[in-house]
Write a protein that holds these residues in place. Structure first.
Motif, short mmCIF file in Angstrom:
data_model
loop_
_atom_site.label_atom_id
_atom_site.label_comp_id
_atom_site.label_asym_id
_atom_site.label_seq_id
_atom_site.Cartn_x
_atom_site.Cartn_y
_atom_site.Cartn_z
N THR A 69 6.28 -3.77 6.05
CA THR A 69 5.49 -3.09 5.08
C THR A 69 4.56 -1.98 5.63
O THR A 69 4.17 -2.37 6.88
CB THR A 69 4.88 -4.11 4.20
OG1 THR A 69 4.35 -3.65 2.99
CG2 THR A 69 3.66 -4.83 4.92
N GLU A 70 4.24 -1.30 4.88
CA GLU A 70 3.64 0.04 5.42
C GLU A 70 2.14 -0.36 5.67
O GLU A 70 1.41 -0.84 4.65
CB GLU A 70 3.47 1.14 4.64
CG GLU A 70 3.05 2.45 5.01
CD GLU A 70 3.23 3.82 4.57
OE1 GLU A 70 4.42 3.76 3.85
OE2 GLU A 70 2.52 4.48 4.81
N LEU A 71 1.47 -0.03 6.70
CA LEU A 71 -0.02 -0.16 7.14
C LEU A 71 -0.44 1.36 6.82
O LEU A 71 0.00 2.17 7.49
CB LEU A 71 -0.18 -0.68 8.31
CG LEU A 71 -1.79 -0.84 8.79
CD1 LEU A 71 -2.47 -1.80 8.17
CD2 LEU A 71 -1.96 -1.00 10.27
N ILE B 206 4.70 2.56 9.89
CA ILE B 206 3.78 3.67 9.77
C ILE B 206 4.76 4.76 9.09
O ILE B 206 5.56 5.18 9.60
CB ILE B 206 3.41 4.04 11.37
CG1 ILE B 206 2.56 3.14 11.98
CG2 ILE B 206 2.47 5.48 11.24
CD1 ILE B 206 1.36 2.47 11.59
N GLY B 207 4.20 4.94 7.96
CA GLY B 207 4.95 5.99 7.25
C GLY B 207 4.92 7.38 7.61
O GLY B 207 4.00 7.79 8.61
N ALA B 208 5.98 8.34 6.94
CA ALA B 208 6.00 9.65 7.37
C ALA B 208 4.61 10.46 7.31
O ALA B 208 4.21 10.87 8.26
CB ALA B 208 6.98 10.34 6.40
N PHE C 280 1.02 -1.19 -0.03
CA PHE C 280 0.10 -0.05 0.03
C PHE C 280 0.92 1.20 -0.07
O PHE C 280 1.66 1.38 0.96
CB PHE C 280 -1.09 -0.03 1.28
CG PHE C 280 -1.75 -1.17 1.32
CD1 PHE C 280 -3.04 -1.08 0.85
CD2 PHE C 280 -1.48 -2.41 2.02
CE1 PHE C 280 -4.07 -2.13 0.62
CE2 PHE C 280 -2.31 -3.47 1.83
CZ PHE C 280 -3.72 -3.71 1.34
N LYS C 281 0.89 2.02 -1.11
CA LYS C 281 1.63 3.15 -1.08
C LYS C 281 1.08 4.56 -0.88
O LYS C 281 0.05 4.83 -1.58
CB LYS C 281 2.21 3.25 -2.56
CG LYS C 281 3.21 2.02 -2.86
CD LYS C 281 4.50 1.88 -1.82
CE LYS C 281 5.22 2.67 -1.66
NZ LYS C 281 6.66 2.55 -0.49
N PRO C 282 1.73 5.32 -0.31
CA PRO C 282 1.16 6.60 0.25
C PRO C 282 1.58 7.75 -1.09
O PRO C 282 2.84 8.02 -0.69
CB PRO C 282 1.59 7.08 1.50
CG PRO C 282 2.78 6.11 1.66
CD PRO C 282 2.82 5.12 0.67
N ARG C 283 1.08 7.82 -2.17
CA ARG C 283 1.74 8.56 -3.02
C ARG C 283 1.03 10.01 -3.12
O ARG C 283 -0.12 10.07 -2.90
CB ARG C 283 1.38 7.92 -4.51
CG ARG C 283 1.88 6.64 -4.44
CD ARG C 283 3.31 6.53 -4.45
NE ARG C 283 4.35 7.17 -5.16
CZ ARG C 283 4.52 6.66 -6.46
NH1 ARG C 283 4.37 5.61 -6.93
NH2 ARG C 283 5.38 7.70 -7.24
#
Ligand code: PEP
Ligand code: MN
Length: 338
Positions: free
Chosen positions: A163-165, A182-184, A130-133
């Motif tokens: 991997t990112e949730l 947990i992404g930026a 799951f990519k935060p674009r």
């Protein structure tokens, strides 16, 4: 507030004190070190009669903790926390490499990269499903299919996966993921932080794009206050006025965090710079500054990567980074598992 207990005290008396504190409605965090036991109090400590606690026979000292983060505070837990990911340890004298593509693209890609980075010395495999674009029109990741492929790579190589949730709704699907990132962009998604706080799975908490160190530690506090103490902090660069790099790697955050918190700290030189050729020098600098590990983007064909190709290393370049970091580790009193 922290209460330091004198050496070799009767456990019953220590229990009586902690029960009394709990009865006041406060949370208690106990850290038993080699030389002392520290009781950390979290909550409204105005209810505690500090002079009364000080006067107890078993108590060495009582101090108020000014910082708003308590569980994450080194004063609560003077020794380094060691986060164990399937036997690979983060913190203390341990040093780990996490490597893999920005996003999982196909079975062939993820397995090829996993095998190559493992051979080069990585102990954990990263890969976004799951990519935060920034743009809704950019590749968003393979989602659940990507997660399946990542789990397959884990099965084939034995590497634990990171991997990112991005949403709580996928928590059940994350069963089998060894480290939840947990992404930026979600560093202050408080519901998400609380949700991963209710688990025991280690969490890789990236620094927000323009978050202060204290805001970042408060996000760790959200996770820890729910009961999950397995938090690994990741410095991934912050937004500044400098356009030659994607972000600016805040190296000083590493020694500052080492003073302020007991949690392990790793660095992501890939997102910090956005430039593949800068990954090696920034990795070396991070090790020198005291990082407990590195997370690096590696792709078998960076020019055709669906995401972050410009900052991705080829497996052989990653191997060069590992080989140049290795001789530095004894200087900073660290060692790799492999
Ligand atoms: C990533 O690790 O692929 C990522 C998107 O990182 P960050 O949240 O640090 O931008
Ligand atoms: Mn990326």
């Amino acid at each position: 507030m922290i209460v330091v207990i004198k050496k070799n005290q009767n456990q019953k008396q220590v229990d009586n004190l902690t029960n009394w504190i709990k009865d006041l409605g406060l949370d208690v965090h106990i850290s038993r070190g080699e030389n002392s036991t520290i009781i950390g109090l979290v909550g409204d400590t105005s209810k505690v009669d500090i002079d009364l606690v000080r006067s107890l026979d078993i108590v060495e000292s009582v101090t108020r903790v000014q910082e708003p983060y308590k569980n994450a505070n080194r004063k609560f837990h003077p020794e380094d926390t060691i986060v164990d990911v399937a036997g690979h340890k983060f913190g203390g004298k341990h040093f780990q490499f996490i490597a893999g593509p920005c996003s999982v693209e196909s079975e062939k890609q993820i397995i090829e990269v996993a095998e190559a980075v493992k051979k080069a010395g990585a102990t954990l495999l990263r890969g976004g499903a799951f990519k935060p674009r920034t743009s809704p029109y950019s590749f968003q990741g393979l989602g659940l299919d990507g997660l399946k492929l990542l789990k397959k790579a884990k099965q084939e190589t034995g590497m634990p996966i990171v991997t990112e949730l991005m949403s709580e709704r996928y928590l059940d699907d994350f069963e089998g993921v060894d480290v939840i990132q947990i992404g930026a962009r979600n560093m202050q998604n408080f519901d998400l932080l609380k949700a991963v706080g209710r688990l025991k799975v280690p969490v890789l908490l990236k620094r927000g794009i323009s978050a202060t160190i204290e805001e970042w530690l408060m996000s760790a506090e959200y996770i820890m206050s729910e009961g999950n103490e397995n938090v690994i902090l990741c410095e991934r660069g912050i937004r500044t006025f400098e356009p030659y790099t994607r972000n600016t790697l805040d190296l000083s955050a590493i020694p500052i965090l080492k003073e302020r918190t007991h949690l392990p700290v790793i660095v992501d030189p890939s997102h910090a710079s956005g430039v593949a050729r800068l990954v090696r020098p920034l990795s070396l600098a991070s090790v020198g500054a005291g990082a407990d590990g590195l997370i690096i983007e590696v792709h078998n064909d960076p020019t055709h990567a669906l995401c972050d190709g410009a900052q991705s290393l080829k497996p052989e370049q990653f191997e060069e980074v590992v080989n140049s970091v290795r001789p530095l580790l004894p200087v900073v009193n660290k060692e790799m598992d492999v």
